[in-house]
Design a protein around this motif. Structure first.
Motif, mmCIF file in Angstrom:
data_model
loop_
_atom_site.group_PDB
_atom_site.id
_atom_site.type_symbol
_atom_site.label_atom_id
_atom_site.label_comp_id
_atom_site.label_asym_id
_atom_site.label_seq_id
_atom_site.Cartn_x
_atom_site.Cartn_y
_atom_site.Cartn_z
ATOM 1 N N ARG A 6 0.995 -1.243 -0.108
ATOM 2 C CA ARG A 6 -0.064 0.053 -0.004
ATOM 3 C C ARG A 6 0.888 1.331 0.134
ATOM 4 N N GLU A 8 0.697 5.385 -0.504
ATOM 5 C CA GLU A 8 -0.136 6.513 -0.566
ATOM 6 C C GLU A 8 0.866 7.971 -0.767
ATOM 7 N N VAL A 73 -3.352 6.712 -4.087
ATOM 8 C CA VAL A 73 -3.210 5.500 -3.585
ATOM 9 C C VAL A 73 -3.221 4.466 -4.325
ATOM 10 N N GLU A 75 -2.596 -0.183 -3.882
ATOM 11 C CA GLU A 75 -2.729 -1.004 -3.131
ATOM 12 C C GLU A 75 -2.685 -2.411 -3.972
#
Length: 269
Positions: A6, A8, A73, A75
């Protein structure tokens, strides 16, 4: 190894931005030994997707309404094989010679040429000599965040004696190219276990010829890249493979915050 990732990136602006465009190279490559099991990219605005000349999936995100923040973002899960250090040449891709010419960030000076000569001048480029070169670079350019930025060249990093993974990869590229060996920049993620590293990573591929292909070397960890490395993009240097790079109109001063989490069955970062 399955890597759960992940990442960001958040931009905040002092004043409203009237228009911005970002090039995102945030999707893992379909390289040998690496498979994407699931992946998504969350970003505002309109999106155009294409594959660039280096084989990187690139998404261009455009926001044409006033904004004072942008949040990107990504992921997903990538599966990376153990013990895959050599990659065959891509059929129909760019010639390795495209990664032989120096760039503004990797142009060698006398000190870089001397470093290349000491490690590769009298010996052929192979896994052993290149790993010794990586260790020499790691010693000459100690890992120290906060001193350099994306505009520093390989020559400047070597002169300073400190830098980050991007600088160490650029020094490796400069040395290999000075010795007549094609090499390319790699951006991606690294599973560091419990060492506390929480940023994107960079390393390099070095060309060993038609029979062997590309050897991936991580100068920061003085090792061949393996199952802990997830590849996002390749290019001649950072500018070709930057995970996020863009321009904007307006906004005044900008602040950026990046958080990266990489986990696997063996640990968490």
């Amino acid at each position: 190894m399955q890597l759960h990732i992940r990442h960001e990136t958040r931009y905040e602006y002092e004043e409203p931005v009237s228009y911005s465009i970002q090039a995102l190279r945030l999707t893992p490559r379909a390289d040998p030994g690496q498979r994407v099991l699931s992946w998504r990219v969350l970003a505002p605005g309109e999106r155009l997707e294409q594959v660039d000349p280096y084989g990187n999936l690139t998404q261009f995100v455009t926001v044409d309404t006033p904004h004072r923040e942008m949040r990107i973002v990504v992921e997903g899960v990538a599966d990376v094989d153990e013990g895959v250090n050599l990659m065959p040449p891509e059929s129909g891709g760019l010639s390795p010679l495209a990664f032989l010419a120096p760039t503004a960030l990797t142009r060698p000076d006398a000190a870089l040429r001397d470093l290349a000569e000491r490690h590769l001048g009298r010996h052929p480029a192979n896994a052993d000599t290149l790993l010794e070169l990586a260790r020499g670079i790691r010693k000459a350019v100690s890992y120290e965040p906060g001193v350099t930025d994306v505009t520093h060249t390989a020559a400047e990093a070597l002169d300073l004696g400190v830098g980050v993974c991007q600088d160490q990869a650029h020094v490796l590229l400069a040395c290999c190219r000075a010795a007549g060996v094609p090499a390319r920049y790699v951006s991606g993620y690294f599973h560091a276990g419990d060492t506390g590293e929480v940023a994107s990573h960079a390393w390099a591929d070095v060309w060993l010829g038609d029979t062997q292909g590309w050897l991936s070397l991580d100068v920061t960890h003085a090792e061949q890249a393996g199952a802990r490395h997830c590849r996002l993009a390749v290019g001649r240097d950072y500018l070709d493979a930057a995970p996020v790079r863009g321009v904007r109109r307006g906004g005044g001063c900008e602040s950026m915050a990046v958080t990266v989490r990489v986990t696997s069955g063996q640990g968490q970062q």
